[in-house]
Scaffold this motif. Structure first.
Motif, mmCIF file in Angstrom:
data_model
loop_
_atom_site.group_PDB
_atom_site.id
_atom_site.type_symbol
_atom_site.label_atom_id
_atom_site.label_comp_id
_atom_site.label_asym_id
_atom_site.label_seq_id
_atom_site.Cartn_x
_atom_site.Cartn_y
_atom_site.Cartn_z
ATOM 1 N N GLU A 283 1.408 -1.420 -0.243
ATOM 2 C CA GLU A 283 0.289 -0.219 0.120
ATOM 3 C C GLU A 283 0.916 1.180 -0.181
ATOM 4 O O GLU A 283 2.139 1.390 0.386
ATOM 5 N N TYR A 284 1.038 2.015 -0.641
ATOM 6 C CA TYR A 284 1.327 3.702 -1.258
ATOM 7 C C TYR A 284 1.781 3.860 0.380
ATOM 8 O O TYR A 284 2.852 4.333 0.871
ATOM 9 N N THR A 285 0.961 4.396 1.060
ATOM 10 C CA THR A 285 0.920 5.004 2.541
ATOM 11 C C THR A 285 1.625 4.094 3.593
ATOM 12 O O THR A 285 2.683 4.777 3.856
ATOM 13 N N SER A 286 1.280 3.266 3.880
ATOM 14 C CA SER A 286 2.553 2.485 4.272
ATOM 15 C C SER A 286 3.799 2.094 3.926
ATOM 16 O O SER A 286 4.328 2.292 4.306
ATOM 17 N N ILE A 287 4.121 1.967 2.590
ATOM 18 C CA ILE A 287 5.562 2.168 1.941
ATOM 19 C C ILE A 287 5.970 3.521 2.771
ATOM 20 O O ILE A 287 7.444 3.535 2.883
ATOM 21 N N ILE A 288 5.642 4.607 2.178
ATOM 22 C CA ILE A 288 6.119 6.239 2.495
ATOM 23 C C ILE A 288 6.456 6.135 4.574
ATOM 24 O O ILE A 288 7.409 6.881 4.874
ATOM 25 N N ASP B 198 14.977 19.459 12.507
ATOM 26 C CA ASP B 198 13.012 19.641 13.791
ATOM 27 C C ASP B 198 11.710 19.346 12.942
ATOM 28 O O ASP B 198 10.750 19.451 13.405
ATOM 29 N N THR B 199 11.754 18.259 11.949
ATOM 30 C CA THR B 199 10.524 18.346 11.532
ATOM 31 C C THR B 199 10.577 16.728 11.535
ATOM 32 O O THR B 199 11.445 15.919 11.840
ATOM 33 N N GLU C 60 2.938 14.332 6.178
ATOM 34 C CA GLU C 60 2.186 15.760 5.518
ATOM 35 C C GLU C 60 2.277 16.403 4.883
ATOM 36 O O GLU C 60 1.723 16.087 3.529
ATOM 37 N N LYS C 61 3.732 16.556 5.034
ATOM 38 C CA LYS C 61 4.156 17.358 3.234
ATOM 39 C C LYS C 61 4.302 16.440 2.315
ATOM 40 O O LYS C 61 3.919 16.715 1.137
ATOM 41 N N ILE C 62 4.811 14.749 2.465
ATOM 42 C CA ILE C 62 4.295 13.966 0.958
ATOM 43 C C ILE C 62 3.259 14.072 0.663
ATOM 44 O O ILE C 62 3.421 13.837 -0.751
ATOM 45 N N SER C 63 1.776 13.662 1.898
ATOM 46 C CA SER C 63 0.756 13.521 1.189
ATOM 47 C C SER C 63 -0.142 14.855 0.392
ATOM 48 O O SER C 63 -1.139 14.239 -0.674
ATOM 49 N N ILE C 64 0.576 15.305 0.370
ATOM 50 C CA ILE C 64 0.602 16.902 -0.303
ATOM 51 C C ILE C 64 0.822 17.030 -1.742
ATOM 52 O O ILE C 64 0.223 16.827 -2.440
ATOM 53 N N PHE C 65 2.237 16.310 -1.929
ATOM 54 C CA PHE C 65 2.778 16.292 -3.409
ATOM 55 C C PHE C 65 2.517 15.049 -3.998
ATOM 56 O O PHE C 65 2.295 14.468 -5.259
ATOM 57 N N PHE C 66 2.734 14.132 -2.857
ATOM 58 C CA PHE C 66 2.484 12.397 -3.726
ATOM 59 C C PHE C 66 1.983 11.652 -2.857
ATOM 60 O O PHE C 66 2.185 10.299 -2.629
#
Length: 182
Positions: A68-73, A148-149, A156-162
């Protein structure tokens, strides 16, 4: 047996030196002197300091539970944050490419599996996986470099672009461009 033991000692000494020095400050002489070994012994096991760093990743892998894509990330980031001090030290040194390639190769393999659900032949899956894995790797490395990230902020940032919708649109565009070329 002796070979593995010596390699382990070199790795452990490298990590010990890393407690007080940056990766770019550690050299072969420091390791050899503190272990009381000859440079030839070091070179029998490793080509250079970067080879020692590579050995940490070579002996390791990212554990993916599914495709699953979200699992990969999530699992890629979990790996980075599991040893975040070491990984951040690597990413902020001249050895950055070693970690980037490690992330890329793991993402590439998983994304190729993930793309099986689309009607792409193997060459097309590989081509799209290269694009996605390279893009994701660069973005993950960029975000991870900021100490600091948090893992959650990166997700969250990845989910915006990818996010999966964007991946689907990229795949549809890719498929339609292939049809258009015919």
């Amino acid at each position: 047996m002796v070979k593995k033991k010596t390699e382990k000692l070199i790795q452990e000494k490298f990590l010990k030196l890393l407690e007080s020095k940056s990766i770019d400050e550690i050299d072969i002489n420091m390791i050899c002197k503190s272990l009381k070994i000859k440079r030839q012994t070091f070179y029998y096991h490793y080509k250079n300091i970067y080879d020692v760093i590579l050995s940490f990743y070579f002996d390791d892998s990212i554990e993916y539970k599914n495709t699953e894509y979200t699992s990969i990330i999530q699992e890629t980031l979990a790996y980075l944050f599991k040893n975040q001090d070491f990984n951040r030290e690597v990413i902020n040194s001249n050895a950055k490419d070693i970690l980037s390639e490690f992330i890329y190769s793991n993402l590439y393999k998983q994304l190729t599996e993930y793309l099986k659900k689309y009607k792409l032949n193997l060459a097309q899956k590989k081509e799209e996986s290269v694009f996605l894995a390279r893009s994701l790797t660069e973005y993950i490395v960029y975000l991870f470099q900021n100490e600091d990230t948090t893992k959650e902020e990166i997700v969250e940032k990845i989910s915006i672009f990818f996010n999966e919708d964007i991946i689907l649109n990229i795949t549809k565009s890719y498929i339609s461009s292939l049809k258009y070329k015919k």
